[in-house]
Design a protein around this motif. Structure first.
Motif, short mmCIF file in Angstrom:
data_model
loop_
_atom_site.label_atom_id
_atom_site.label_comp_id
_atom_site.label_asym_id
_atom_site.label_seq_id
_atom_site.Cartn_x
_atom_site.Cartn_y
_atom_site.Cartn_z
N ALA A 1 0.69 -1.33 0.14
CA ALA A 1 -0.10 0.08 0.16
C ALA A 1 1.12 1.13 0.00
O ALA A 1 1.07 1.83 0.98
CB ALA A 1 -0.96 0.06 1.26
N LEU B 1 0.24 4.22 -0.62
CA LEU B 1 -0.38 5.59 0.19
C LEU B 1 -0.30 5.25 1.66
O LEU B 1 0.01 6.29 2.41
CB LEU B 1 -1.86 5.54 -0.28
CG LEU B 1 -2.10 6.07 -1.87
CD1 LEU B 1 -3.41 6.18 -2.26
CD2 LEU B 1 -1.15 7.31 -2.11
N GLY B 2 -0.20 4.16 2.12
CA GLY B 2 -0.11 3.85 3.41
C GLY B 2 1.27 4.16 3.90
O GLY B 2 1.46 4.73 5.12
N VAL B 3 2.12 3.97 3.26
CA VAL B 3 3.55 3.92 3.72
C VAL B 3 3.87 5.64 3.40
O VAL B 3 4.27 6.16 4.42
CB VAL B 3 4.49 3.33 2.68
CG1 VAL B 3 6.27 3.71 2.97
CG2 VAL B 3 4.55 1.82 2.91
N SER C 1 1.66 7.87 3.87
CA SER C 1 1.20 8.47 5.02
C SER C 1 1.70 8.67 6.19
O SER C 1 2.07 9.38 7.01
CB SER C 1 -0.50 8.22 5.08
OG SER C 1 -0.54 7.06 5.61
N LEU C 2 2.35 7.27 6.41
CA LEU C 2 3.28 7.12 7.79
C LEU C 2 4.64 8.03 7.69
O LEU C 2 4.71 8.85 8.68
CB LEU C 2 3.82 5.75 7.73
CG LEU C 2 2.53 4.77 8.13
CD1 LEU C 2 3.12 3.29 8.08
CD2 LEU C 2 2.02 4.96 9.63
N ARG D 1 3.31 11.53 8.48
CA ARG D 1 3.13 11.74 9.61
C ARG D 1 4.04 11.89 10.58
O ARG D 1 4.39 12.75 11.38
CB ARG D 1 2.00 10.62 10.25
CG ARG D 1 1.71 10.81 11.62
CD ARG D 1 0.45 9.91 12.09
NE ARG D 1 0.11 10.57 13.32
CZ ARG D 1 0.00 9.92 14.48
NH1 ARG D 1 0.53 8.47 14.44
NH2 ARG D 1 -0.34 10.37 15.60
#
Length: 106
Positions: free
Chosen positions: A6, A8-10, A12-13, A16
């Motif tokens: 993913a 996009l998940g990486v 976003s991490l 953040r």
């Protein structure tokens, strides 16, 4: 066997983590700026400190607080405790006109 990724998940991490790091750096810069402002207060003579409603002992005591504590907030609390209901605005600026400390309303 299939593995999902993913991106996009990486992403976003990572974003953040960058935001949290940036907030930590901003907080550290703010604390250093406020500590510098308290040191400037320590350079004032006793008469000027009295006009602000502070004593030399309070200013020196605020400077001995741990590095992660804001000395200007400690001084504002001390001032407020001494004269409840009083309202004073303090603005500390550098010699070139740059704002050094916070605008305190106590």
């Amino acid at each position: 066997m299939t593995f999902g990724f993913a991106p996009l998940g990486v992403l976003s991490l990572v974003l953040r983590a960058g935001r949290v790091t940036g907030q930590g750096i901003a907080q550290a810069a703010r604390l250093l700026s406020h500590r510098r402002a308290a040191r400037r207060l320590a350079e004032l003579d006793d008469r000027m400190l009295k006009d602000l409603g502070l004593t030399r002992c309070e200013v020196v005591g605020a400077l001995t607080l741990p590095w992660r504590d804001d000395p200007t907030m400690h001084l504002a609390d001390r001032r407020q405790a001494r004269v409840p209901g009083a309202s004073v605005r303090m603005k500390i600026v550098a010699s070139d006109g740059r704002r050094v400390g916070p605008n305190l309303a106590v």
